[in-house]
Scaffold this motif. Structure first.
Motif, PDB file in Angstrom:
ATOM      1  N   ILE A   9       0.831  -1.206   0.000  1.00  0.00           N
ATOM      2  CA  ILE A   9       0.000   0.000   0.000  1.00  0.00           C
ATOM      3  C   ILE A   9       0.861   1.250   0.000  1.00  0.00           C
ATOM      4  O   ILE A   9       1.804   1.373   0.792  1.00  0.00           O
ATOM      5  N   HIS A  10       0.520   2.187  -0.871  1.00  0.00           N
ATOM      6  CA  HIS A  10       1.116   3.522  -0.880  1.00  0.00           C
ATOM      7  C   HIS A  10       0.126   4.449  -0.180  1.00  0.00           C
ATOM      8  O   HIS A  10      -0.953   4.732  -0.697  1.00  0.00           O
ATOM      9  N   ALA A  11       0.493   4.907   1.016  1.00  0.00           N
ATOM     10  CA  ALA A  11      -0.413   5.746   1.804  1.00  0.00           C
ATOM     11  C   ALA A  11       0.154   7.158   1.907  1.00  0.00           C
ATOM     12  O   ALA A  11       0.759   7.530   2.916  1.00  0.00           O
ATOM     13  N   GLY A  12       0.006   7.931   0.842  1.00  0.00           N
ATOM     14  CA  GLY A  12       0.263   9.358   0.943  1.00  0.00           C
ATOM     15  C   GLY A  12      -0.814   9.981   1.807  1.00  0.00           C
ATOM     16  O   GLY A  12      -1.820   9.332   2.130  1.00  0.00           O
ATOM     17  N   TRP A  13      -0.647  11.243   2.187  1.00  0.00           N
ATOM     18  CA  TRP A  13      -1.624  11.805   3.125  1.00  0.00           C
ATOM     19  C   TRP A  13      -3.022  11.855   2.529  1.00  0.00           C
ATOM     20  O   TRP A  13      -4.010  11.671   3.242  1.00  0.00           O
ATOM     21  N   ARG A  14      -3.118  12.043   1.222  1.00  0.00           N
ATOM     22  CA  ARG A  14      -4.449  12.061   0.598  1.00  0.00           C
ATOM     23  C   ARG A  14      -5.097  10.686   0.641  1.00  0.00           C
ATOM     24  O   ARG A  14      -6.262  10.535   1.011  1.00  0.00           O
ATOM     25  N   GLY A  15      -4.348   9.667   0.229  1.00  0.00           N
ATOM     26  CA  GLY A  15      -4.885   8.312   0.257  1.00  0.00           C
ATOM     27  C   GLY A  15      -5.140   7.821   1.669  1.00  0.00           C
ATOM     28  O   GLY A  15      -6.139   7.153   1.941  1.00  0.00           O
ATOM     29  N   LEU A  16      -4.234   8.166   2.585  1.00  0.00           N
ATOM     30  CA  LEU A  16      -4.393   7.756   3.977  1.00  0.00           C
ATOM     31  C   LEU A  16      -5.682   8.292   4.558  1.00  0.00           C
ATOM     32  O   LEU A  16      -6.463   7.548   5.175  1.00  0.00           O
ATOM     33  N   THR A  17      -5.927   9.596   4.384  1.00  0.00           N
ATOM     34  CA  THR A  17      -7.122  10.200   4.973  1.00  0.00           C
ATOM     35  C   THR A  17      -8.381   9.925   4.152  1.00  0.00           C
ATOM     36  O   THR A  17      -9.486  10.204   4.618  1.00  0.00           O
ATOM     37  N   ALA A  18      -8.201   9.342   2.950  1.00  0.00           N
ATOM     38  CA  ALA A  18      -9.354   8.851   2.183  1.00  0.00           C
ATOM     39  C   ALA A  18      -9.622   7.384   2.492  1.00  0.00           C
ATOM     40  O   ALA A  18     -10.479   6.761   1.871  1.00  0.00           O
ATOM     41  N   ASP A  19      -8.862   6.829   3.453  1.00  0.00           N
ATOM     42  CA  ASP A  19      -9.091   5.496   4.016  1.00  0.00           C
ATOM     43  C   ASP A  19      -8.675   4.348   3.114  1.00  0.00           C
ATOM     44  O   ASP A  19      -9.296   3.287   3.089  1.00  0.00           O
ATOM     45  N   ILE A  20      -7.544   4.509   2.394  1.00  0.00           N
ATOM     46  CA  ILE A  20      -7.088   3.390   1.579  1.00  0.00           C
ATOM     47  C   ILE A  20      -6.755   2.176   2.431  1.00  0.00           C
ATOM     48  O   ILE A  20      -7.008   1.041   2.032  1.00  0.00           O
ATOM     49  N   VAL A  21      -6.210   2.384   3.632  1.00  0.00           N
ATOM     50  CA  VAL A  21      -5.838   1.237   4.471  1.00  0.00           C
ATOM     51  C   VAL A  21      -7.077   0.472   4.938  1.00  0.00           C
ATOM     52  O   VAL A  21      -7.136  -0.760   4.789  1.00  0.00           O
ATOM     53  N   PRO A  22      -8.110   1.111   5.505  1.00  0.00           N
ATOM     54  CA  PRO A  22      -9.333   0.367   5.832  1.00  0.00           C
ATOM     55  C   PRO A  22      -9.963  -0.321   4.619  1.00  0.00           C
ATOM     56  O   PRO A  22     -10.516  -1.413   4.747  1.00  0.00           O
ATOM     57  N   LEU A  23      -9.864   0.308   3.450  1.00  0.00           N
ATOM     58  CA  LEU A  23     -10.419  -0.310   2.244  1.00  0.00           C
ATOM     59  C   LEU A  23      -9.661  -1.577   1.865  1.00  0.00           C
ATOM     60  O   LEU A  23     -10.263  -2.567   1.443  1.00  0.00           O
ATOM     61  N   VAL A  24      -8.335  -1.570   2.017  1.00  0.00           N
ATOM     62  CA  VAL A  24      -7.556  -2.776   1.755  1.00  0.00           C
ATOM     63  C   VAL A  24      -7.897  -3.859   2.776  1.00  0.00           C
ATOM     64  O   VAL A  24      -8.053  -5.034   2.425  1.00  0.00           O
TER      65      VAL A  24
END
Length: 212
Positions: A88-103
């Motif tokens: 996972i690439h969690a830049g601040w935009r993706g992180l706060t758009a919840d990419i980690v919970p989505l994965v």
């Protein structure tokens, strides 16, 4: 190019960090992404052309997944019991758009258990260097708790603890704290790691995972 291994993984998976410019070449085949700071998740079966996504998932052994970063949070996940890995690439935009919970949700749909997941987190921007001009306007309200206004100077911009957001997302997603390994310093503070914020440099190091 120096290699750092996550000690948490094994015997059915390996993961680590290449401390060198992975854009200049790789010592092994790896599936990479055209990272766009979003929440697109791609499932891959083999190493091929770069995929436009910010998260990769595979069930296939021998398919090495890689994240390229220089301040953003790189993380990898494995459920060895069901045989699935994610990068996972969690830049601040993706992180706060919840990419980690989505994965985490996608892995659950594939039969994975958050309690079994092993997670490796690579070097990224530390809280003292995560400077934003107006974080309460830039990130969703539900993450405003992670902002910290400096009391030293009214002129100093606000800071966001991005790693604290990730830590809470993993915890709330059911990942056990003892199954998370944090490897590396703040990229902006340590000149041995690439940092876009510090140097405005295009070079990137790589965080990878493979089922073996």
């Amino acid at each position: 190019m120096r290699q750092h291994f996550f000690s948490l993984f094994g015997p059915k998976a390996q993961a680590g960090i290449l401390q060198g410019d992975v854009l200049a070449g790789l010592p092994f085949p790896a599936q990479v992404m055209n990272q766009v700071h979003g929440v697109r998740i791609a499932e891959v079966t083999h190493v091929g052309e770069a995929v436009e996504a910010d998260a990769l998932i595979t069930r296939n052994r021998g398919v090495r997944l890689m994240v390229k970063t220089a301040d953003c949070i790189p993380l990898v996940m494995v459920d060895e019991e069901v045989g699935v890995a994610a990068a996972i690439h969690a830049g601040w935009r993706g992180l706060t758009a919840d990419i980690v919970p989505l994965v985490l949700e996608r892995l659950s749909e594939m039969g994975s258990s958050a309690e079994r997941l092993k997670v490796g987190v690579g070097p990224s921007l530390g809280v003292e260097c995560a400077v934003f001009s107006d974080p309460e306007a830039e990130i969703p309200e539900k993450y405003h708790w992670a902002t910290r206004r400096s009391r030293e100077s009214l002129e100093r911009p606000d800071l966001i603890d991005l790693n604290a957001i990730l830590r809470r997302q993993l915890e709330e997603g059911g990942v056990r704290g003892e199954n998370v390994e944090w490897l590396g310093p703040c990229t902006s503070c340590d000149p041995s790691w690439f940092s876009w914020r510090r140097d405005k440099d295009a070079r990137r190091f790589g965080t990878w995972v493979v089922l073996v």
